[in-house]
Design a protein around this motif. Structure first.
Motif, short mmCIF file in Angstrom:
data_model
loop_
_atom_site.label_atom_id
_atom_site.label_comp_id
_atom_site.label_asym_id
_atom_site.label_seq_id
_atom_site.Cartn_x
_atom_site.Cartn_y
_atom_site.Cartn_z
N MET A 1 33.75 41.85 28.95
CA MET A 1 34.14 40.80 30.06
C MET A 1 34.92 42.54 30.64
O MET A 1 34.24 43.85 30.55
CB MET A 1 35.74 40.88 29.55
N PRO A 2 35.00 41.84 31.90
CA PRO A 2 35.12 43.05 33.27
C PRO A 2 36.42 43.87 32.53
O PRO A 2 37.19 43.41 32.32
CB PRO A 2 35.28 42.13 34.46
N HIS A 3 36.19 44.93 33.60
CA HIS A 3 37.31 45.81 33.65
C HIS A 3 37.86 45.91 34.68
O HIS A 3 37.43 45.56 36.02
CB HIS A 3 36.86 47.56 33.51
N LEU A 4 39.47 45.86 34.95
CA LEU A 4 40.70 46.03 35.44
C LEU A 4 41.18 46.63 35.59
O LEU A 4 41.76 47.39 34.27
CB LEU A 4 41.63 44.55 35.45
N LEU A 5 41.36 47.20 36.72
CA LEU A 5 42.25 48.71 36.78
C LEU A 5 43.78 48.03 37.68
O LEU A 5 43.64 47.41 38.27
CB LEU A 5 41.91 49.67 37.60
N VAL A 6 44.66 48.33 36.92
CA VAL A 6 45.93 47.80 37.78
C VAL A 6 46.46 48.70 37.36
O VAL A 6 46.94 49.98 37.45
CB VAL A 6 46.73 46.42 36.03
N VAL A 7 46.83 48.29 38.96
CA VAL A 7 47.94 50.01 39.42
C VAL A 7 49.48 49.30 40.21
O VAL A 7 49.47 48.87 41.01
CB VAL A 7 47.44 50.46 41.28
N GLU A 8 50.12 49.41 39.30
CA GLU A 8 51.58 49.48 39.23
C GLU A 8 52.18 50.42 38.36
O GLU A 8 52.47 50.34 37.55
CB GLU A 8 51.49 47.99 38.39
N ASP A 9 53.70 50.36 39.69
CA ASP A 9 54.33 51.46 38.83
C ASP A 9 56.22 50.84 38.16
O ASP A 9 57.02 52.10 37.95
CB ASP A 9 55.08 52.21 40.28
N ASP A 10 56.08 49.53 38.37
CA ASP A 10 56.97 48.80 37.17
C ASP A 10 56.53 48.61 36.32
O ASP A 10 54.96 47.49 36.32
CB ASP A 10 57.00 47.07 38.67
N ARG A 11 57.02 49.42 35.00
CA ARG A 11 56.52 49.41 34.17
C ARG A 11 56.84 47.61 33.14
O ARG A 11 56.24 47.23 32.61
CB ARG A 11 57.05 49.91 33.15
N ARG A 12 57.93 47.37 33.99
CA ARG A 12 57.96 45.35 33.45
C ARG A 12 56.24 44.21 33.73
O ARG A 12 55.82 43.48 33.35
CB ARG A 12 59.00 44.86 33.82
N VAL A 13 55.85 44.62 35.25
CA VAL A 13 55.11 43.77 35.87
C VAL A 13 53.78 44.75 35.20
O VAL A 13 52.69 43.55 34.78
CB VAL A 13 54.89 44.07 37.29
N SER A 14 53.70 46.07 35.15
CA SER A 14 52.34 46.17 34.83
C SER A 14 52.01 45.78 32.99
O SER A 14 50.90 45.71 32.80
CB SER A 14 52.29 48.04 34.68
N ASP A 15 53.21 45.97 32.45
CA ASP A 15 53.15 44.97 30.80
C ASP A 15 52.85 43.95 30.51
O ASP A 15 51.77 43.63 30.32
CB ASP A 15 54.23 45.45 30.23
N PHE A 16 53.65 43.79 31.68
CA PHE A 16 53.44 41.87 31.78
C PHE A 16 51.73 41.61 31.93
O PHE A 16 50.90 40.55 31.42
CB PHE A 16 53.84 41.09 32.78
N LEU A 17 51.07 41.97 32.95
CA LEU A 17 49.76 42.26 33.66
C LEU A 17 48.78 42.70 32.93
O LEU A 17 47.75 41.76 32.03
CB LEU A 17 49.22 43.02 35.00
N ASN A 18 49.53 43.47 31.68
CA ASN A 18 48.22 44.26 30.59
C ASN A 18 48.18 42.93 29.90
O ASN A 18 47.10 42.73 29.18
CB ASN A 18 48.60 46.14 30.28
N ARG A 19 49.35 42.25 29.23
CA ARG A 19 49.66 41.85 27.84
C ARG A 19 48.26 40.58 29.12
O ARG A 19 47.57 39.82 27.61
CB ARG A 19 50.93 42.01 27.68
N GLY A 20 48.74 40.14 29.78
CA GLY A 20 48.23 39.07 29.91
C GLY A 20 46.78 38.65 30.07
O GLY A 20 46.10 37.91 30.25
N LEU A 21 46.04 39.99 31.17
CA LEU A 21 45.05 40.07 31.15
C LEU A 21 44.24 39.83 30.03
O LEU A 21 42.88 40.03 29.74
CB LEU A 21 44.66 40.68 32.39
N ARG A 22 44.74 40.84 29.07
CA ARG A 22 43.88 41.38 28.10
C ARG A 22 43.61 40.08 27.14
O ARG A 22 43.10 39.96 26.49
CB ARG A 22 44.87 42.88 26.97
N ALA A 23 44.90 39.21 27.02
CA ALA A 23 44.51 38.00 26.59
C ALA A 23 43.79 36.70 27.35
O ALA A 23 43.07 36.15 26.55
CB ALA A 23 45.81 37.64 26.34
N GLU A 24 43.48 37.66 28.37
CA GLU A 24 42.20 36.82 28.46
C GLU A 24 40.82 37.45 28.42
O GLU A 24 40.07 36.80 29.41
CB GLU A 24 42.31 36.09 30.28
#
Length: 235
Positions: A1-24
């Motif tokens: 699957m493609p590799h995504l770089l998430v650049v986000e300093d808000d831990r709540r948002v970055s954790d949400f994106l990390n979990r959600g995108l990995r789940a996909e």
């Protein structure tokens, strides 16, 4: 699957994106500072960058500008809480490919990621096709492979010297264009050659002997009083 770089300093948002995108099924790398973006891109080579605008170090806009200045063509999706028109315009003008305002629906984020990845894949395919065409010249049944420096006429491999290949490439790159002897001398041999020499005629005869002799269609043509050209005779 493609590799995504998430650049986000808000831990709540970055954790949400990390979990959600990995789940996909995506691979995900997270960084929290704008001044770490370029180094992270060089190290991880992501397929797409999710870039927040408000970041410590440098802003997402400046980070995107630096990436584009460094000729990074990876698709960039800007994520920001700022929804004013001028903010969106600034994000797109800095080189971002798309813009998504927080808060956003995760399904919309996925759809935009998929669209950008499809566009990038199509662009990559188009570039590869263009590069392949640039590595190969053809005229009728004559093919010059510039990567292997090989020449074929029909199914026959034709041996060529380096100078013959240079002359052939010049003529094949401009089918139908007439080149004077002087122009050929300047381009293929350089200005140091005596303009009164018959070296061009000698090499044209060599090419004709190798490529046209005994064939119904002669590709190398003499234009009386002007010079030589290559043409397949098709209007």
């Amino acid at each position: 699957m493609p590799h995504l770089l998430v650049v986000e300093d808000d831990r709540r948002v970055s954790d949400f994106l990390n979990r959600g995108l990995r789940a996909e099924g995506y691979q995900v790398t997270v960084v929290e500072r704008g001044d770490l973006v370029q180094k992270s891109v060089e190290q991880t080579e992501p397929d797409l960058i999710l870039l927040d605008v408000m970041l410590p170090g440098i802003s997402g806009v400046e980070a995107c500008q630096r990436l584009r200045a460094a000729r990074c063509r990876k698709p960039v999706l800007m994520l920001t809480a700022m929804d004013a028109l001028e903010d969106k315009v600034a994000g797109l003008r800095c080189g971002a490919d798309d813009y998504l305002t927080k808060p956003f629906a995760f399904e919309e984020l996925l759809a935009r990621i998929e669209a950008l990845l499809r566009r990038a894949e199509q662009h990559s395919d188009d570039e590869a096709a263009t590069a392949a065409k640039q590595r190969q010249l053809s005229l009728a049944d004559l093919v010059l492979d510039l990567e292997r420096m090989q020449v074929r006429r029909g199914d026959q491999l034709v041996a060529m010297t380096a100078r013959e290949l240079a002359l052939l490439e010049l003529l094949m790159r401009h089918p139908g264009r007439v080149f004077s002897r002087e122009r050929i001398l300047n381009t293929v041999w350089g200005y140091s050659e005596d303009p009164l020499t018959n070296v061009v005629d000698v090499y044209i005869r060599r090419l004709r002997a190798k490529l046209d002799e005994g064939r119904e269609l002669a590709l190398i043509q003499t234009v009386r009083g002007l010079g030589y050209k290559m043409d397949n005779g098709v209007a």
